[in-house]
Design a protein around this motif. Structure first.
Motif, mmCIF file in Angstrom:
data_model
loop_
_atom_site.group_PDB
_atom_site.id
_atom_site.type_symbol
_atom_site.label_atom_id
_atom_site.label_comp_id
_atom_site.label_asym_id
_atom_site.label_seq_id
_atom_site.Cartn_x
_atom_site.Cartn_y
_atom_site.Cartn_z
ATOM 1 N N SER A 1 -42.890 95.077 15.501
ATOM 2 C CA SER A 1 -43.674 96.306 15.628
ATOM 3 C C SER A 1 -45.124 95.955 15.936
ATOM 4 C CB SER A 1 -43.611 97.111 14.331
ATOM 5 O OG SER A 1 -42.266 97.372 13.972
ATOM 6 N N ALA A 2 -45.869 96.948 16.388
ATOM 7 C CA ALA A 2 -47.291 96.721 16.673
ATOM 8 C C ALA A 2 -48.028 98.045 16.678
ATOM 9 C CB ALA A 2 -47.472 96.025 18.006
ATOM 10 N N SER A 3 -49.272 97.998 16.220
ATOM 11 C CA SER A 3 -50.169 99.147 16.320
ATOM 12 C C SER A 3 -51.339 98.721 17.202
ATOM 13 C CB SER A 3 -50.684 99.558 14.939
ATOM 14 O OG SER A 3 -49.622 100.068 14.145
ATOM 15 N N ILE A 4 -51.538 99.455 18.271
ATOM 16 C CA ILE A 4 -52.607 99.142 19.211
ATOM 17 C C ILE A 4 -53.766 100.092 18.940
ATOM 18 C CG2 ILE A 4 -53.216 98.800 21.621
ATOM 19 C CD1 ILE A 4 -50.830 97.084 20.582
ATOM 20 N N VAL A 5 -54.928 99.520 18.667
ATOM 21 C CA VAL A 5 -56.104 100.320 18.330
ATOM 22 C C VAL A 5 -57.138 100.175 19.442
ATOM 23 C CG1 VAL A 5 -57.947 100.699 16.651
ATOM 24 C CG2 VAL A 5 -55.674 99.960 15.879
ATOM 25 N N ALA A 6 -57.528 101.312 20.015
ATOM 26 C CA ALA A 6 -58.502 101.282 21.103
ATOM 27 C C ALA A 6 -59.070 102.664 21.316
ATOM 28 C CB ALA A 6 -57.843 100.776 22.381
ATOM 29 N N SER A 7 -59.985 102.773 22.272
ATOM 30 C CA SER A 7 -60.550 104.077 22.623
ATOM 31 C C SER A 7 -59.514 104.890 23.381
ATOM 32 C CB SER A 7 -61.798 103.880 23.482
ATOM 33 O OG SER A 7 -61.435 103.266 24.716
ATOM 34 N N GLU A 8 -59.788 106.160 23.537
ATOM 35 C CA GLU A 8 -58.854 107.043 24.236
ATOM 36 C C GLU A 8 -58.595 106.569 25.656
ATOM 37 O OE1 GLU A 8 -57.064 109.510 23.168
ATOM 38 O OE2 GLU A 8 -57.859 109.380 21.123
ATOM 39 N N GLU A 9 -59.664 106.122 26.330
ATOM 40 C CA GLU A 9 -59.519 105.673 27.723
ATOM 41 C C GLU A 9 -58.595 104.471 27.817
ATOM 42 O OE1 GLU A 9 -62.163 103.736 31.372
ATOM 43 O OE2 GLU A 9 -63.100 104.185 29.444
ATOM 44 N N VAL A 10 -58.795 103.499 26.932
ATOM 45 C CA VAL A 10 -57.976 102.283 26.962
ATOM 46 C C VAL A 10 -56.546 102.603 26.561
ATOM 47 C CG1 VAL A 10 -57.663 99.979 25.990
ATOM 48 C CG2 VAL A 10 -59.961 100.812 26.532
ATOM 49 N N LEU B 1 -55.478 91.276 15.399
ATOM 50 C CA LEU B 1 -55.803 90.587 16.647
ATOM 51 C C LEU B 1 -56.894 91.353 17.380
ATOM 52 C CD1 LEU B 1 -52.153 89.987 17.928
ATOM 53 C CD2 LEU B 1 -53.540 88.425 16.549
ATOM 54 N N VAL B 2 -57.885 90.643 17.874
ATOM 55 C CA VAL B 2 -58.918 91.231 18.723
ATOM 56 C C VAL B 2 -58.699 90.697 20.132
ATOM 57 C CG1 VAL B 2 -61.379 91.491 19.155
ATOM 58 C CG2 VAL B 2 -60.532 91.377 16.796
ATOM 59 N N ALA B 3 -58.155 91.551 21.001
ATOM 60 C CA ALA B 3 -57.843 91.121 22.367
ATOM 61 C C ALA B 3 -59.061 91.180 23.272
ATOM 62 C CB ALA B 3 -56.729 91.993 22.946
ATOM 63 N N GLY B 4 -59.993 92.030 22.945
ATOM 64 C CA GLY B 4 -61.186 92.191 23.767
ATOM 65 C C GLY B 4 -62.053 93.258 23.158
ATOM 66 N N GLU B 5 -63.166 93.521 23.790
ATOM 67 C CA GLU B 5 -64.069 94.529 23.246
ATOM 68 C C GLU B 5 -63.409 95.902 23.303
ATOM 69 O OE1 GLU B 5 -68.613 96.196 23.993
ATOM 70 O OE2 GLU B 5 -67.882 94.442 25.079
ATOM 71 N N GLY B 6 -63.213 96.492 22.130
ATOM 72 C CA GLY B 6 -62.611 97.823 22.057
ATOM 73 C C GLY B 6 -61.107 97.817 22.169
ATOM 74 N N LEU B 7 -60.450 96.673 22.013
ATOM 75 C CA LEU B 7 -58.988 96.602 22.094
ATOM 76 C C LEU B 7 -58.486 95.633 21.030
ATOM 77 C CD1 LEU B 7 -56.316 97.344 23.463
ATOM 78 C CD2 LEU B 7 -56.741 95.521 25.127
ATOM 79 N N GLU B 8 -57.751 96.199 20.051
ATOM 80 C CA GLU B 8 -57.235 95.398 18.950
ATOM 81 C C GLU B 8 -55.763 95.694 18.750
ATOM 82 O OE1 GLU B 8 -59.681 95.992 15.471
ATOM 83 O OE2 GLU B 8 -61.465 96.283 16.701
ATOM 84 N N ALA B 9 -55.102 94.839 17.947
ATOM 85 C CA ALA B 9 -53.693 95.035 17.618
ATOM 86 C C ALA B 9 -53.449 94.599 16.189
ATOM 87 C CB ALA B 9 -52.807 94.265 18.580
ATOM 88 N N TYR B 10 -52.516 95.301 15.524
ATOM 89 C CA TYR B 10 -52.093 94.946 14.173
ATOM 90 C C TYR B 10 -50.586 94.711 14.196
ATOM 91 C CZ TYR B 10 -56.684 96.438 12.504
ATOM 92 O OH TYR B 10 -58.032 96.553 12.284
ATOM 93 N N LEU B 11 -50.180 93.512 13.755
ATOM 94 C CA LEU B 11 -48.762 93.156 13.733
ATOM 95 C C LEU B 11 -48.338 93.008 12.284
ATOM 96 C CD1 LEU B 11 -48.788 90.360 16.497
ATOM 97 C CD2 LEU B 11 -48.565 92.828 16.800
ATOM 98 N N PRO B 12 -47.467 93.879 11.775
ATOM 99 C CA PRO B 12 -47.028 93.800 10.368
ATOM 100 C C PRO B 12 -46.372 92.441 10.082
ATOM 101 C CG PRO B 12 -46.400 95.892 11.333
ATOM 102 C CD PRO B 12 -46.896 95.045 12.457
ATOM 103 N N LEU B 13 -46.857 91.793 9.041
ATOM 104 C CA LEU B 13 -46.316 90.481 8.704
ATOM 105 C C LEU B 13 -44.842 90.545 8.365
ATOM 106 C CD1 LEU B 13 -49.178 88.879 6.602
ATOM 107 C CD2 LEU B 13 -48.046 87.843 8.570
ATOM 108 N N ALA B 14 -44.449 91.609 7.724
ATOM 109 C CA ALA B 14 -43.055 91.718 7.287
ATOM 110 C C ALA B 14 -42.098 91.725 8.471
ATOM 111 C CB ALA B 14 -42.877 92.990 6.458
ATOM 112 N N ASP B 15 -42.568 92.190 9.647
ATOM 113 C CA ASP B 15 -41.733 92.193 10.861
ATOM 114 C C ASP B 15 -41.590 90.794 11.440
ATOM 115 O OD1 ASP B 15 -41.227 94.840 10.830
ATOM 116 O OD2 ASP B 15 -42.060 95.265 12.817
ATOM 117 N N MET B 16 -42.585 89.968 11.177
ATOM 118 C CA MET B 16 -42.652 88.688 11.874
ATOM 119 C C MET B 16 -41.970 87.555 11.117
ATOM 120 S SD MET B 16 -46.608 89.099 13.084
ATOM 121 C CE MET B 16 -46.723 87.528 13.873
ATOM 122 N N ILE B 17 -42.093 87.551 9.791
ATOM 123 C CA ILE B 17 -41.593 86.406 9.023
ATOM 124 C C ILE B 17 -41.030 86.853 7.685
ATOM 125 C CG2 ILE B 17 -43.176 84.701 10.027
ATOM 126 C CD1 ILE B 17 -45.036 85.171 7.672
#
Length: 1008
Positions: A872-881, A919-935
């Motif tokens: 799973s993943a949650s992508i956090v960014a501005s409306e435009e992105v 995770l910070v992919a770039g300015e104004g673009l981040e991601a959250y990956l639940p640990l429980a999904d990964m390991i």
């Protein structure tokens, strides 16, 4: 039986029977559009053996061999391609689709080359109406065999020829070979010697007959090898420097130069080959560092006491018989008292020579005393002419000493050296000898030591010709690439010497000079275009009873080569069609090694201006030498010679060409197996991409699907706006690439073209867009999604093939012919249009998308997530992105291995952010990956705890060593620094591991 052809189509089975029967021969080809595994079937019934070889990957090819009564018939079956392949690509039996083979087959290269030639693609097409582009190939020696230097110039010139042909210009690459006077005569003399025949036993005509026979038998070796490199030359215009047309041009050039007073006969210093007994050019002399001896000899001062003598140091004591003076530096106080006196030359029965002063004498070399032997040293010769000293020759043409050497007359030069030194010792005139490293001039052909010798030869006065050639560069009419070589070109032409053009050989262009029997050769001679014309002129001047004979010498091979760019087009016949259509445009380009700039290129420029009134080419492109992987010059002695033909067999022509073309103008290129292997992999990557494309395009008879694909156009801003982000990105990047590579082609920056195209294909198209397209092709929400992906895949790939074709002609043509809708060969297709639209904003957006994907991939790798596991993943960014990222959710899920149903887009961190990898992919673009999904968090906590314990133990051990004064004070400084570095790295790892453990433990607590 007459020819029979039957086509049967029933429900997906296509049987194409081509029957031809004569006696017991039967040829049958069958194509079945099925998917089956590889299999072989053998059927034996009553003496008839049918061997069916079935290999299917989307298609089936069936081969049938028929034997009867022990008689075996062998057949060739052209490949038949169904589906989306083009009929012309396969029914001619030339091309193979990637669907039929796992990798590109190098053995098909000759077949493809022969097909190109048979279609007339190598000949200039003047119907195109554009400005012609012409290159005259530097003619390799007819005796030659292909080496990497040839492979380099063939590759670079073919790149330019193919590029301009695709740009729509009538393109001519004019091939040919050089008669190579010395080299060829030497080869044939050796061949005859092996048969027990000496050249001296033959007449001139008999010997040249043997040479022509040898040329007809072996002279085509080099041109056949050049073909293997893919050279798209117009072989219908192939020339040989002893052709009738070129020979006529050579005679005409000599006559015209003589009429203008630019050719004269005289005795001057030349490079002499005693074994070949001919003068050789500077280019045919190679200097090598060799161990030798410096001999110290006493020259007594005439009229002085026994203590009055000068000691000279020389590497060639035998030349003392040719001494005409002894020189010392004017400011050398050791010898100033002797200046103006006479010295006695040893072993010459008291011959006296003057002692003079000259500022060119090196006081610090040897003893500071210079013996001047102008008949056998280039520098001494120039000095003697400046000072008005006589020239004394002590040597015969075969390297033996002549009567000037007195008792040493008849001895070989090296034998005389040994005897002279021994006798100098007996008379007390030998002082000592020392080991000394010599720069020895050796014949490029025979390997013997070249002798500087004054000889009667024919010369061309170069200064007036050089001035015009200098002006051509000054005015910008001639461009030399790289530019730094202009200084060398200018320096050489500004200090040019007259050119010795006569050679004492039998093979070559006979000098068009006739002498009068009974008259002085130097004063009475006739220059004419033929023997009949010479006799007619002689009769006018000397009467009808006059007898004439032709000069026995031939012209320097470089004389005919200097005329090559325009003599091959028909000169001196200016009405010749090729000369009118091509020469008047002056658009010839020339490429060669930078070390040949002076010996040939400059002479072509001078002769072109002299005889045609203009420069013979606009550009001179100078490539470097090919060296081995360690940067050493290739030589048989080092055993590091790489054979191009062997390389082609192992890696393919395309990989070799691509490797050679990545060099920088004027710089040497180190060639290694690693580079060749990498570029062979590039060839395979292209092949695999083509296979992917063909597997994902509609079948050829799906008219509706093809109508949708071909409806997409990418040549306007509006057309790009309507396609999704990954497609806009890759098309925009392609359009940028087309502009960059076209500009680089025009600037001769071939290395930049290769690297830019390689990076785009592999880094953008293959690694990103092909993978992204699978979301449309395999998980399409509608027909239009797959159509746009198919259209972009085809558009980008076919343009990549066009950009790479000049570098890698074979694999690109093979792939091009396998693509659908091909109406012409790739090599004559149109070059991609430049200045096409591109969206900089879309490129930036997709780069953000890539950064996000990379961040997620890196996190998966860091936490050792199983490759097949979707998270799973949650992508956090501005409306435009969020808007443009969310539109490509399926692509993101595919590339990042996410669970598309659990990918969420938001403008704030999710509620489980504390239990997620941030995770910070770039300015104004981040991601959250639940640990429980990964390991498995508990298992990971346990693993990291054990790892932390080991790391802490190692860190404590390192710190203990550093805390010990005995270690710090006594251990070498570099060892102490090494331990300090390891301790710092261990501490950093401990901190990172503790932070990760803290995150995992917090997740466990929340879960509980």
């Amino acid at each position: 039986m007459s020819s029979l052809s039957v086509l049967i189509d029933f429900g997906g089975w296509v049987l194409d029977f081509g029957g031809w029967v004569c006696g017991f021969s039967l040829c049958l080809s069958v194509s079945l559009s099925l998917c089956m595994s590889s299999s072989w079937v053998l059927i034996d019934f009553g003496g008839w053996v049918l061997d069916f070889g079935v290999w299917v990957r989307g298609l089936i090819g069936v081969a049938l061999g028929v034997g009867c009564g022990g008689f075996l018939c062998a057949f060739f079956f052209p490949a038949v391609v169904c589906g989306c392949g083009d009929v012309a690509a396969t029914e001619n039996g030339v091309f193979t689709s990637p669907e039929m083979a796992k990798s590109f087959d190098f053995t098909s290269e000759e077949r493809i080359y022969n097909w190109w030639e048979s279609q007339g693609y190598f000949r200039p097409n003047f119907d195109r109406g554009s400005v012609p582009f012409v290159i005259s190939m530097p003619p390799p020696n007819v005796t030659g065999s292909l080496h990497m230097g040839h492979a380099m110039f063939v590759t670079l010139e073919d790149i330019m020829v193919r590029y301009h042909r695709m740009k729509g210009r009538p393109t001519l690459w004019l091939p040919g070979t050089d008669h190579a006077g010395i080299a060829t005569q030497l080869v044939v003399e050796r061949m005859l010697a092996s048969e027990g025949i000496k050249r001296a036993e033959l007449s001139r005509d008999e010997f040249t007959k043997h040479v022509w026979e040898w040329k007809e038998k072996y002279g085509g070796t080099i041109t056949n090898q050049i073909r293997r490199l893919g050279a798209s030359c117009d072989w219908t215009r192939e020339h040989f420097t002893l052709d009738e047309q070129l020979s006529r041009a050579v005679i005409e050039a000599f006559v015209r130069l003589h009429e203008k007073g630019l050719i004269y006969q005289g005795s001057y210093m030349v490079n002499w080959s005693p074994s070949l007994q001919t003068a050789v050019s500077d280019l045919e002399v190679e200097y090598s560092e060799e161990s030798g001896t410096l001999y110290y000899i006493k020259y007594r001062v005439a009229g002085g006491s026994r203590s009055d003598y000068l000691t000279i140091a020389t590497t060639r004591p035998e030349t003392l018989f040719g001494d005409v003076a002894i020189a010392v530096h004017p400011k050398d106080d050791r010898y100033s008292k002797y200046v103006g006196m006479m010295a006695i030359v040893p072993m010459t029965y008291g011959r006296h020579i003057p002692i003079i002063s000259d500022r060119h004498v090196d006081k610090d070399f040897g003893t500071g005393v210079l013996k001047i032997s102008p008949g056998h040293d280039h520098n001494d010769y120039l000095l003697a002419r400046k000072l008005g000293l006589p020239i004394l020759n002590i040597m015969n043409k075969d390297g033996t000493l002549n009567k000037v050497a007195g008792l040493y007359c008849g001895l070989d030069r090296f034998e005389a050296r040994k005897k002279l030194w021994a006798e100098l010792g007996e008379t007390g005139l030998a002082v000592k000898q020392e080991a000394h490293t010599l720069r020895v001039p050796r014949s490029q052909r025979g390997g013997e030591i070249i002798e500087p010798l004054v000889s009667k030869q024919w010369f061309v006065t170069m200064e007036p010709l050089a001035k015009k050639a200098l002006r051509a560069v000054e005015r910008g009419e001639l461009t030399i690439i790289p530019e730094r070589f202009e200084k060398i070109y200018n320096h050489w032409l500004s200090n040019i010497k007259d050119w010795c053009i006569s050679r004492q050989l039998w093979w070559g262009h006979r000098i068009p000079v006739w002498y009068i029997v009974g008259k002085d050769c130097e004063e009475e001679y006739i220059v004419a275009r033929s023997a009949d014309e010479a006799l007619e002129k002689a009769r006018v001047k000397y009467g009808n009873d006059v007898e004439i004979y032709q000069d026995p010498d031939v012209l320097d091979t470089w004389f005919s080569s200097a005329l090559w760019p325009f003599s091959t087009l028909g000169w001196p016949d200016v009405s010749e069609e090729d000369f009118r259509q091509l020469q008047k445009l002056i658009l010839l380009s020339y490429m060669d090694r930078h070390d040949i700039l002076f010996f040939w290129v400059a002479r072509m420029v001078m002769m072109g201006i002299e005889f045609t009134g203009t420069i013979p080419f606009s550009y001179v492109y100078l490539h470097g030498l090919i060296r081995d992987s360690q940067g050493r010059k290739m030589s048989k002695t080092l055993g590091n010679v790489i054979d191009p033909i062997d390389t082609i067999k192992d890696f393919g022509t395309d990989a070799l060409r691509f490797t050679l073309a990545l060099g920088t103008p004027g710089q040497d290129l180190n060639l290694s197996t690693e580079r060749l292997t990498a570029n062979k992999a590039f060839t395979n990557k292209l092949w695999n991409a083509g296979n992917f494309l063909l597997q994902n395009l509609p079948t050829r008879n799906d008219a509706s699907a093809w109508k949708n694909i071909l409806a997409y156009k990418f040549d306007s801003e509006e057309s790009l706006i309507g396609i999704p982000l990954p497609e806009r990105w890759v098309v925009s990047k392609l359009h940028l690439l087309i502009d960059m590579t076209t500009a680089s082609y025009d600037k001769f920056f071939f290395g930049d073209v290769g690297r830019e195209t390689y990076d785009f294909f592999w880094g953008d198209f293959a690694d990103w867009y092909i993978e992204a397209s699978k979301a449309r092709l395999y998980n399409s929400r509608g027909h239009s999604d797959s159509s746009v992906a198919q259209a972009v895949l085809l558009y980008v790939f076919e343009n990549i093939l066009k950009l790479l074709h000049p570098f890698m002609p074979f694999v690109t043509e093979e792939l091009w012919q396998a693509l659908p809708q091909r109406k012409e060969a790739l090599m004559v297709s149109h070059w991609p249009q430049t200045s096409l639209p591109r969206h900089a904003n879309s490129i930036k957006k997709f780069e953000n998308f890539q950064a996000l994907t990379r961040a997620i991939r890196n996190a998966r790798a860091e936490y050792s997530v199983e490759p097949g596991k979707r998270i799973s993943a949650s992508i956090v960014a501005s409306e435009e992105v969020i808007q443009y990222i969310s539109e490509e959710k399926e692509v993101l899920a595919l590339l990042s291995r996410l669970d598309a149903q659990n990918v969420h887009f938001t403008n704030s961190p999710p509620g489980d952010a504390e239990q997620s990898v941030h995770l910070v992919a770039g300015e104004g673009l981040e991601a959250y990956l639940p640990l429980a999904d990964m390991i498995d968090i508990s298992a990971e906590v346990e693993r990291l705890s054990r790892r932390l314990s080991k790391m802490q133990t190692e860190y404590d051990r390192l710190k203990a060593r550093l805390s010990s004064p005995k270690f710090v004070e006594k251990a070498p400084e570099d060892v102490v620094h090494g331990v300090q570095k390891k301790a710092a790295e261990a501490e950093e790892k401990i901190i990172l591991t503790k932070n990760r453990l803290a995150l995992l433990k917090s997740s466990v607590l929340v879960t509980e």
